[in-house]
Motif scaffolding. Structure first.
Motif, PDB file in Angstrom:
ATOM      1  N   LYS A 134       0.829  -1.210   0.000  1.00 38.49           N
ATOM      2  CA  LYS A 134       0.000   0.000   0.000  1.00 38.49           C
ATOM      3  C   LYS A 134       0.865   1.263   0.000  1.00 38.49           C
ATOM      4  O   LYS A 134       0.527   2.270  -0.650  1.00 38.49           O
ATOM      5  CB  LYS A 134      -0.941  -0.011   1.209  1.00 38.49           C
ATOM      6  N   LEU A 135       1.996   1.203   0.685  1.00 38.27           N
ATOM      7  CA  LEU A 135       2.897   2.361   0.722  1.00 38.27           C
ATOM      8  C   LEU A 135       3.467   2.636  -0.666  1.00 38.27           C
ATOM      9  O   LEU A 135       3.533   3.793  -1.105  1.00 38.27           O
ATOM     10  CB  LEU A 135       4.016   2.118   1.734  1.00 38.27           C
ATOM     11  N   MET A 136       3.857   1.569  -1.376  1.00 37.00           N
ATOM     12  CA  MET A 136       4.369   1.743  -2.742  1.00 37.00           C
ATOM     13  C   MET A 136       3.292   2.346  -3.645  1.00 37.00           C
ATOM     14  O   MET A 136       3.552   3.267  -4.433  1.00 37.00           O
ATOM     15  CB  MET A 136       4.839   0.398  -3.303  1.00 37.00           C
ATOM     16  N   LEU A 137       2.073   1.834  -3.540  1.00 38.68           N
ATOM     17  CA  LEU A 137       0.962   2.369  -4.326  1.00 38.68           C
ATOM     18  C   LEU A 137       0.696   3.840  -3.988  1.00 38.68           C
ATOM     19  O   LEU A 137       0.424   4.659  -4.873  1.00 38.68           O
ATOM     20  CB  LEU A 137      -0.303   1.546  -4.062  1.00 38.68           C
ATOM     21  N   THR A 138       0.817   4.181  -2.719  1.00 36.48           N
ATOM     22  CA  THR A 138       0.584   5.562  -2.290  1.00 36.48           C
ATOM     23  C   THR A 138       1.657   6.492  -2.831  1.00 36.48           C
ATOM     24  O   THR A 138       1.367   7.630  -3.245  1.00 36.48           O
ATOM     25  CB  THR A 138       0.544   5.640  -0.749  1.00 36.48           C
ATOM     26  N   PHE A 139       2.900   6.036  -2.834  1.00 37.93           N
ATOM     27  CA  PHE A 139       3.990   6.841  -3.412  1.00 37.93           C
ATOM     28  C   PHE A 139       3.766   7.071  -4.909  1.00 37.93           C
ATOM     29  O   PHE A 139       3.915   8.176  -5.407  1.00 37.93           O
ATOM     30  CB  PHE A 139       5.342   6.144  -3.219  1.00 37.93           C
ATOM     31  N   MET A 140       3.412   6.018  -5.626  1.00 39.74           N
ATOM     32  CA  MET A 140       3.379   6.080  -7.089  1.00 39.74           C
ATOM     33  C   MET A 140       2.092   6.684  -7.651  1.00 39.74           C
ATOM     34  O   MET A 140       2.098   7.238  -8.742  1.00 39.74           O
ATOM     35  CB  MET A 140       3.594   4.670  -7.671  1.00 39.74           C
ATOM     36  N   LYS A 141       0.980   6.549  -6.928  1.00 39.46           N
ATOM     37  CA  LYS A 141      -0.315   7.100  -7.375  1.00 39.46           C
ATOM     38  C   LYS A 141      -0.588   6.779  -8.859  1.00 39.46           C
ATOM     39  O   LYS A 141      -0.814   7.690  -9.674  1.00 39.46           O
ATOM     40  CB  LYS A 141      -0.354   8.613  -7.179  1.00 39.46           C
ATOM     41  N   PRO A 142      -0.573   5.499  -9.249  1.00 42.59           N
ATOM     42  CA  PRO A 142      -0.707   5.171 -10.669  1.00 42.59           C
ATOM     43  C   PRO A 142      -2.140   5.349 -11.177  1.00 42.59           C
ATOM     44  O   PRO A 142      -3.109   5.181 -10.431  1.00 42.59           O
ATOM     45  CB  PRO A 142      -0.307   3.695 -10.713  1.00 42.59           C
TER      46      PRO A 142
END
Length: 557
Positions: free
Chosen positions: A377-385
């Motif tokens: 979830k943290l990776m997804l939050t950083f990347m905002k794809p």
């Protein structure tokens, strides 16, 4: 003249709906870049197969477009297929220092190192491949020098995370580029391709540094030799074993070719520190008191030919496990390997060893290199794809990862759970999945690549389950009458001396079949063989409920 509108295409040739043989492709116009080229070890159903690698038919047909193979890190499921791929398509390989060290070992074994262009990259590198430019960011994993990749294309930025977790206290000091990830997200990400291995596990993946204290405690308590088995590539774990050995005044021996190779690369390239005089060879183990030796070996996944399996059966020439020795399995079994690991643990207990095993959370001897749900979830939050493609996992893992993505803001319908070969096309910032390309498994058997297919495997399974039966008879070339035989030979079906009546009936049935064909003036060998197989097969199944492989051999004189 009408020009064809270019589109960005993303697909996998391996690594989706499975864990292993990772290979991902990004294509824009006439430029194609490959990410990773891994192998996967076969399960028990693939008899005789040594390795499974991706089917690269599409790449062979489009090799003029291929600009590079970029490798995210040095695990087998990401580099294991490289030598076999290079024998078909010679492309430049871009990887970090440690990863290239492991790749070079493979290329040297296959005599490919002279003909292969190897380029060292870092997280600060930038590469240009036609209309695709590439940059990188550091991620934490269970092996040094791991990278995530950013592809800058006319359709937008595509991020491939590689395998990762967020380890804020890494043993090797290689911190993940959190600020860089956040900046990539601010610039905009049209599609995120992210691994899903631990998408079912709640919380945050524990730090590798948690293992150190548990190792030292176990080393202090151990009275005899210590035998510790872990993934050879986990250099951080190896370093912790070295530190625990120093604190308890133990010498270190390495068993298993991959363990020796990885440690050699890690020492040579500065990723591992071992004091002078601490390393001993396998044949020196018995020269030291048991409480002064720690053995680091391969085989934590139950591999039957690895060092730990051979030690557990007393078949390792230079080392023996005695009652009172301590064996530590510092790795959790990969799904599918549980049976082999359990067998080894049973053997070790029978030898009188003290065995520390189980999940990492219960023993403290292992933590996963893959992020749990909060890491993902943290990776997804950083990347905002805008769009999300979960990879590197079985279907249920991809499904859970999609739910995580939607929980942190990815729109429903913007996640593509695809299969190997399914293509996600992005055109005018809109992604669709409407087509597929050839994708599948290629089997490596010895030095043969792709020669073994489903028909051969079916025959092997039949032989392994019910054995074989060979019927030999000699016929006259002139009048097609039987001169000698039939004689029946069996292997793995029945014991002949205890089944004489059955063998006599088979011979009688073969003779009857040939005479009936002769009466009908049928003389083609293939027809004669087919009829023998049919009549004998039906008889055997009726009386034994088994289906051995039947091989008629007709000699002509």
């Amino acid at each position: 003249m009408k020009t064809t509108k270019k589109k960005l295409s993303i697909f996998a040739l391996g690594g989706i709906n499975e864990i292993g043989k990772n290979m991902y492709v990004l294509e824009y116009g006439d430029d194609l870049v490959i990410v990773d080229c891994g192998g996967k070890f076969p399960d028990e159903s693939l008899l005789g197969i040594d390795l499974i690698i991706p089917d690269v038919t599409y790449l062979e047909e489009n090799q003029d477009k291929i600009r590079a193979l970029i490798v995210t890190h040095g695990h087998e499921d990401h580099i294991g297929g490289i030598p076999f791929f290079l024998k078909k398509i010679n492309v430049p390989i871009y990887a970090t220092n440690f990863t290239l060290g492991l790749i070079e070992i493979k290329l040297d074994e296959h005599r490919l190192i002279r003909d292969t262009k190897l380029v060292t990259i870092t997280s600060d590198s930038t590469l240009e491949f036609g209309e695709i430019s590439v940059s990188f960011f550091k991620v934490s994993h269970s092996i040094p020098d791991c990278l995530g990749i950013v592809f800058h294309t006319p359709e937008g930025n595509v991020v491939h995370t590689g395998d990762f977790k967020f380890d804020l206290t890494p043993v090797n000091g290689q911190y993940c580029d959190i600020h860089k990830m956040a900046e990539i997200g601010r610039q905009g990400v049209i599609a995120l391709i992210s691994e899903s291995t631990n998408a079912e596990r709640k919380g945050i993946s524990p730090s590798e540094s948690m293992v150190a204290d548990h190792l030292v405690e176990a080393f202090i308590k151990a009275e005899g030799k210590i035998i510790l088995s872990t993934f050879a590539s986990n250099v951080n774990r190896v370093q912790q074993v070295v530190e625990a050995g120093i604190k308890t005044n133990r010498k270190l021996a390495l068993l298993g070719r991959s363990m020796v190779n990885v440690v050699d690369v890690a020492l040579e390239r500065g990723y591992l520190t071992v004091p002078d005089g601490m390393l001993i060879t396998a044949n020196e183990i018995e020269q030291f008191p048991p409480d002064k030796v720690v053995i680091l070996c391969t085989g934590s996944q139950g591999e039957p030919n690895a060092a730990l399996a051979r030690l557990s059966t007393g078949n390792y020439r230079d080392a023996t496990i005695y009652p009172g020795d301590t064996v530590i399995l510092a790795a959790s079994p990969i799904p599918g390997n549980e049976k082999g690991v359990s067998r080894i643990i049973d053997n070790l207990f029978q030898l009188g060893a003290k065995v520390i095993y189980g999940s990492g959370s219960s023993t403290g001897m292992h933590v996963s290199g893959h992020g749990y749900q909060e890491d993902l979830k943290l990776m997804l939050t950083f990347m905002k794809p805008t769009y999300f493609i979960p990879i590197h996992g079985e279907y249920r893992m991809l499904h859970h990862h999609r739910q995580l993505a939607e929980s942190v803001g990815v729109e429903k319908g913007n996640t593509f759970i695809i299969k190997n070969g399914d293509v996600v096309d992005i055109e005018n910032s809109v992604a669709r999945q409407t087509r597929s390309i050839p994708a599948g498994d290629t089997y490596v058997d010895g030095i043969s690549v792709g020669d073994v297919g489903e028909i051969v495997l079916r025959d092997r399974r039949q032989l392994s389950e019910d054995g074989m039966l060979v019927v030999v008879l000699t016929i006259s070339k002139s009048d097609r009458k039987i001169i000698q035989g039939p004689d029946t030979i069996t292997r793995g079906f029945v014991y002949v001396r205890e089944s004489e009546d059955l063998i006599k009936e088979i011979n009688r049935l073969v003779k009857k079949t040939i005479l009936e064909l002769e009466a009908d003036n049928v003389r083609q060998w293939n027809v004669m063989k087919q009829n023998i197989k049919k009549s004998v097969g039906q008889y055997l199944f009726k009386h034994t409920k088994r289906k051995p492989m039947i091989l008629p051999i007709i000699l002509e004189i």
